[in-house]
Write an enzyme that holds these catalytic residues in place. Sequence first.
Site, PDB file in Angstrom:
ATOM      1  N   SER A 133      73.787  58.834  27.160  1.00 22.83           N
ATOM      2  CA  SER A 133      73.182  58.489  27.843  1.00 22.83           C
ATOM      3  C   SER A 133      73.454  59.950  29.255  1.00 22.83           C
ATOM      4  O   SER A 133      74.625  60.410  28.978  1.00 22.83           O
ATOM      5  CB  SER A 133      72.803  57.810  28.688  1.00 22.83           C
ATOM      6  N   TYR A 154      76.303  50.091  32.495  1.00 23.95           N
ATOM      7  CA  TYR A 154      75.847  50.399  31.423  1.00 23.95           C
ATOM      8  C   TYR A 154      76.232  52.265  31.889  1.00 23.95           C
ATOM      9  O   TYR A 154      77.152  52.994  30.929  1.00 23.95           O
ATOM     10  CB  TYR A 154      74.340  50.971  32.077  1.00 23.95           C
ATOM     11  N   LYS A 159      78.954  54.196  29.302  1.00 16.57           N
ATOM     12  CA  LYS A 159      78.408  55.271  28.662  1.00 16.57           C
ATOM     13  C   LYS A 159      79.087  56.482  29.309  1.00 16.57           C
ATOM     14  O   LYS A 159      79.092  57.087  28.173  1.00 16.57           O
ATOM     15  CB  LYS A 159      76.774  55.630  29.558  1.00 16.57           C
TER      16      LYS A 159
END
Length: 300
Positions: A172, A185, A189
Amino acid sequence: MNLVLDLLLLLATIVYSYLESLVKFFIPQRRKSVAGEIVLITGAGHGIGRLTAYEFAKQKSKLVLWDINKHGVEETAAQCRKLGATAHAFVVDCGNREDIDNGVNQVKKEVGDVTIVVNNAGTIYPADLLSTKDEEIIKTFDVNILGHFWITKAVLPPMMKQNHGHIVTVASVCGHAVIPYIIPYCSSKFAAVGFHRALTAELEALGKTGIHTSCLCPVFVNTGFTKNPSTRLWSVLETDEVVRSLMNGILTNKKMIFVPSYLSLTLTLEKFLPERALAAINKIQDIQFEAVVGHKIKRK
C-alpha cells in the site's frame, strides 16, 4: 585504483539506467506469457484478489485461490472456470501458520508447484492506538506480513531449483507514508515493502535472475476495506483500475507498482520537504475514513 574503476562503472550504470527508463517510458515493454503457470492468489474471495484471478484466468494460467471466506473464493473459482481456466479453491486463513503449511502441501499434491504467488490477503482495523485491541494488532501482522513470510518460504524452494517464478507483494502507499488511526496497518505495510525489497536483493545476490518480484502500492481502493474513505487531492481508486496496473506490472516484471503512477514522484519529493511542509500537505489532503477514536466510531 579498483575503487576509481568501480565508481566510474557506477556512474555509467546510473546513466544507462536513466536512459533505459526513458526509452521504456515511450516504448511499450514486451509482456511475458503466464499461460500454464500455477498461480496462487491469497485473499481471492473479493476485491483485488478476485479481479486478479480473473485476469490470470484470461491469460490461461492454472489458478490456486485462497481465502478465509468459503463462499467468496468458490464464487471466484467458478467465474475463472467460465473464463476457460482451471481453478482450485481452498479455504485458508493466511494469518495461521499451520493453515498455510497444510494449504501449500495440499496444493503440491493436487495441483503442483506454485510458480507465481500473489500475496494479497490483508486486514485492517481503523482505530487510534489506544482503542486498538491487542489481538487486532497481532492479527494485522499475522496476515499482512508474517503470512507473506510463511507462504513465500513454502513455495520458494521449487522456484529456486528451477530458477523460475514470480513473487508478488500487495502492499500500500501506507508502506511508504503514514496515515493516523491505522498504525498497525501502516507498520505492517512498511514491513511488506521492506520484505519485497530485501527479498529482491537476496534473490539477485544468489544469482536467481529467473525469479521476479513485484510490489503493488496503491492509495485507497474502493473494496470496502475501509469505510467511506475520501481525500481532497486524489480520488478513491476502483478495483479494476488497480488490477490493470498490477497485471501490467507482473507481465513486464516491474519491481514497484504505484497506483496512480505519479505517487513515486510524490513520495520522492516528500523526502526533501521539511516537517512543517509535510504537515501542511497532510492537512490539505484531508484524508478521512471511519475509525474508532476514543472507543467511538468517528469519521477521521
